[in-house]
Design an enzyme around this catalytic site. Structure first.
Site, short mmCIF file in Angstrom:
data_model
loop_
_atom_site.label_atom_id
_atom_site.label_comp_id
_atom_site.label_asym_id
_atom_site.label_seq_id
_atom_site.Cartn_x
_atom_site.Cartn_y
_atom_site.Cartn_z
N LYS A 60 -25.58 -66.19 68.05
CA LYS A 60 -25.16 -65.32 68.05
C LYS A 60 -25.40 -64.62 66.87
CE LYS A 60 -21.41 -68.32 68.79
NZ LYS A 60 -19.73 -68.92 69.23
N ASP B 262 -14.53 -64.66 67.99
CA ASP B 262 -14.43 -65.70 67.79
C ASP B 262 -14.02 -65.90 66.60
OD1 ASP B 262 -16.98 -66.89 69.52
OD2 ASP B 262 -18.08 -67.40 67.90
N GLY C 135 -24.05 -71.04 61.11
CA GLY C 135 -24.88 -70.26 61.71
C GLY C 135 -23.77 -69.54 62.10
N GLY C 136 -23.92 -68.66 63.43
CA GLY C 136 -22.89 -67.43 64.12
C GLY C 136 -21.85 -68.79 64.06
N ALA C 137 -21.09 -68.98 64.72
CA ALA C 137 -19.94 -69.80 64.66
C ALA C 137 -19.34 -69.41 63.04
CB ALA C 137 -19.29 -70.95 65.06
O1 LIG Z 1 -18.39 -70.32 70.95
C1 LIG Z 1 -18.69 -70.13 71.82
C2 LIG Z 1 -17.92 -70.27 73.07
C3 LIG Z 1 -19.30 -70.14 73.89
O2 LIG Z 1 -20.47 -70.27 73.73
C4 LIG Z 1 -19.12 -70.98 75.17
O3 LIG Z 1 -18.38 -71.31 76.61
O4 LIG Z 1 -19.08 -72.59 75.30
C5 LIG Z 1 -18.72 -69.10 75.17
C6 LIG Z 1 -18.97 -68.04 73.46
O5 LIG Z 1 -18.27 -66.80 73.94
C7 LIG Z 1 -17.76 -68.64 72.18
O6 LIG Z 1 -18.25 -68.23 71.26
#
Ligand SMILES: O=C1C[C@@](O)(C(=O)O)C[C@@H](O)[C@@H]1O
Length: 519
Positions: free
Chosen positions: A298, A336, A377-379
Site C-alpha cells: 500500500k 480504507d 503499515g499501509g492500513a
Molecule cells: O486491505 C484491503 C483488503 C484487500 O487487500 C483484500 O481484498 O483482501 C483489498 C484492498 O482494497 C483493501 O484495502
C-alpha cells in the site's frame, strides 16, 4: 455482455487407475468441465496400456483429450515409456477421440503426416514445456513457429513462471497467434494465465477438480460460479488485487458477480505480486484498468501512481489505483480510511442510540478518545490519519519501533515499544485497532494482545477479515467490549473502490450479501 463466448474449460485428470479416472470424469462433469484431459502418463504400470484407452473412452462422459506427456511440468520426474506413449496415442486416434495431445519432441520424431492422415475428427494438440524464466515474445513466437511446422491443429505452451510479470509475453502471443493456442503456466504466479486466457484469445482454459488443488489453476467451481469466463471477451476490462499473500481475499467473489449484475464488462482477479514497480511497468496497457492494493504494497504503490488523491497523499498509502482512460495515467486513492473510521463511528453511534443516548451530530464519537493502533503499515497509516482527523489521541505500537515513531510524529501521536502493549492501560473510552496481519488465516489462533488487556478498551476493531471473527474480536466480545469486524471495513472500502473502478454507483445490498455469504 450477455453474449457468451465459446471458451472451453478443461480439467486435467492425473489418476493412477482406470476406476479413479472414470470417477474423476464424473466429478469433472458435475463441477462444470467441458472437456477432460486423460493424462495417461499418470496411470500406474498395470494401466499403462493402449487397451485401457479403449475402456476409458467407452466410459467417458465428456469430450476428452488423451495425452501422454513424456516430459512436462507435472510428469518430469516420472518419465514414461516412448513405445507405450505411441501406442496409446495411436489407439486414441483410431477411436476418434476429440483431441490427442503429444509432446513436441514426439511430434518431431514420429511421422506426423501419417497421424494427420489417419485421423477422422481428432484434433492434434502439440505441447511444449518452456522452462526458462521469462521467455521473450520473440522466443515464444519462434517456439510456436517450430511447433506449428509439425502440423499441429492446436499448440500448447506449458510454462513454468516464477513471477506474474513473466506472463506478459504470453498474453501478447495469445492475442496475435494465428493457430489455436493454449497457454498453461503452472505455479502460484500463473493463475491469471487461465483467468485472462479467453480475453486474450486462448483456445482453452484449465481448472482443477475440487479437492485436488493444482498451484496456478483456478478450481472448476470458481471458473463456473465466480469468474464465468464465458462472458469475457477482448473488451473486458481487467481489475485485480495486487498483494502478497492474495489467495485469502474475498475480492473475486465480490467484484465478479457485481460487475455482471451491473452489466459492466469487467473481470477481477487475484494478482500475486512481489515487485510492485515492475508489475506496473509490465502491465501498462489500457486492458489493465484498475487495482486494489493489499499487503504489503500500500505504501510502495504510491510511487507507482502518476497522481495521488490528496487524502491518500497525506496518509502515504493507496489501496485503490485506477487507470485514467483518457491518458492511461495511474491515479491512486485510499478508500480504507473512510471505510474503517466510518465503521467504528457507526458502531459507537449505534451503541449510544440503543442505550437511549442522543448522538451528537456535530462531532465524531471518536473525538477526544485515545486510539491505540497496532501496526504502522499501509492500513495502519489509513487508521492513524483517519483517527487524527476525527480528533483522537493516537498511540502506536509496532514491532519495528522506528516505523511506529515515524507515523506517530506525522499524526502528533505517541509511539511506545511493542513489548509495552500488553501492560498498556489507557484511560476510559479508548479504542483498540489492530492494523497488523496478526490473526489472519492461516494463523487465526493468534491475537496481538491478551484477553485480560482487552478489558481496558471501550471498542476493539480488527482490519483482519479472514476469519470474520478473529481471535482478538472473540476475546474482546467475551469480556464485554464492543467489536467492529474487518468485514465491515472490507465491504465499505470495496464500495468506494467499485465506484472509482466503474465511475458508476455501487449496489451496496448486493455487495454486502455476496460478502456475508462467504462467512
Ligand atoms: O486491505 C484491503 C483488503 C484487500 O487487500 C483484500 O481484498 O483482501 C483489498 C484492498 O482494497 C483493501 O484495502
Amino acid at each position: 455482455m450477455d453474449v457468451k463466448n465459446d471458451v472451453v474449460v478443461c480439467t486435467p485428470l492425473e489418476c493412477e487407475s482406470l476406476e479413479e479416472m472414470v470417477a474423476s470424469m464424473e466429478k469433472a462433469k458435475a463441477e462444470g468441465a467441458d472437456v477432460v484431459e486423460l493424462c495417461m502418463a499418470s496411470m500406474a504400470a498395470p494401466y499403462l496400456s493402449h487397451q485401457v484407452v479403449d475402456q476409458l473412452l467407452e466410459r467417458k462422459t465428456l469430450p476428452a483429450i488423451v495425452s501422454f506427456r513424456l516430459k512436462s511440468s507435472r510428469t518430469l520426474s516420472k518419465g514414461g515409456c516412448y513405445d507405450t506413449c505411441l501406442k496409446v496415442l495411436k489407439r486414441a486416434l483410431e477411436l476418434d477421440v476429440e483431441f490427442v495431445e503429444m509432446d513436441y519432441e514426439v511430434a518431431c520424431e514420429v511421422n506426423m503426416a501419417e497421424y494427420l492422415h489417419n485421423r477422422s475428427n481428432t484434433r492434434i494438440i502439440v505441447s511444449n514445456y518452456v522452462n526458462d524464466g521469462r521467455p521473450s515474445v520473440e522466443k515464444l513466437v519462434d517456439i510456436i513457429a517450430c511447433m506449428q511446422a509439425t502440423g499441429a491443429d492446436v499448440i500448447k505452451l506449458d510454462l513454468c513462471v516464477d513471477y506474474i510479470t513473466d506472463l506478459a509475453p504470453i498474453f501478447t502471443v495469445l492475442t496475435h497467434c494465428q493457430v489455436p493456442l493454449i497457454a498453461m503456466a503452472v505455479g502460484n504466479s500463473g493463475l491469471i494465465s487461465q483467468l485472462l486466457g479467453p480475453k486474450f484469445g486462448g483456445f482453452l482454459v484449465y481448472g482443477s477438480l475440487g479437492g485436488k488443488p493444482v498451484p496456478g489453476l483456478p478450481s472448476l467451481v470458481s471458473l463456473r460460479q465466480v469468474y464465468k469466463l464465458e462472458y469475457t471477451n477482448a473488451d473486458t476490462k481487467v481489475f485485480g488485487l495486487v498483494s502478497n499473500p492474495v489467495a485469502h481475499s474475498k475480492g473475486p467473489i465480490l467484484y465478479n458477480p457485481t460487475f455482471r449484475h451491473m452489466g459492466y464488462n469487467g473481470i477481477y482477479v487475484p494478482m500475486l505480486v512481489d515487485d510492485i514497480e515492475e508489475f506496473f511497468e509490465t502491465y501498462s496497457g489500457s486492458d489493465f484498468a484498475g487495482f486494489s492494493v493489499g499487503i504489503p504494497h500500500k505504501e510502495a504503490a504510491i510511487r507507482c501512481c502518476d497522481e495521488v488523491h490528496p487524502i491518500a497523499k497525506s496518509i502515504g498509502a493507496v489501496n485503490t489505483i485506477v487507470r485514467r482512460p483518457m491518458d492511461g495515467k495511474l491515479i491512486g486513492y485510499n478508500t480504507d480510511c473512510e471505510a474503517a473510521i466510518s465503521a467504528i463511528e457507526d458502531a459507537l453511534t449505534e451503541r449510544k442510540v440503543s442505550s437511549k443516548g442522543v448522538p451528537n451530530s456535530t462531532s465524531s464519537l471518536i473525538s477526544g478518545r485515545t486510539f491505540v493502533l497496532i501496526g504502522a503499515g499501509g492500513a495502519g497509516r489509513a487508521l492513524a490519519f483517519g483517527a487524527k482527523y476525527k480528533g483522537a489521541r493516537i498511540v502506536i505500537f509496532n514491532r519495528d519501533y522506528k516505523r511506529a515513531k515515524a507515523l506517530a510524529d506525522e499524526v502528533s501521536g505517541e509511539a511506545l515499544l511493542y513489548e509495552a502493549l500488553e501492560m498498556f492501560r489507557p484511560e476510559t473510552g479508548a479504542i483498540l485497532a489492530n492494523a497488523s496481519a496478526i490473526g489472519m488465516e492461516p494463523n487465526s489462533h493468534q491475537s496481538p494482545v491478551s484477553k485480560e488487556a482487552l478489558r481496558a478498551y471501550d471498542l476493539v476493531f480488527d482490519v483482519v477479515y479472514t476469519p470474520r471473527n478473529t481471535q482478538l474480536l472473540k476475546e474482546a466480545a467475551e469480556v464485554g467490549v464492543t467489536t467492529v469486524s474487518g468485514v465491515e471495513m472490507f465491504v465499505r472500502q470495496a464500495l468506494g473502490q467499485f465506484r472509482l473502478f466503474t465511475g458508476g454507483s455501487a449496489p451496496e445490498d448486493l455487495m454486502r450479501k455476496l460478502v456475508m455469504e462467504q462467512f
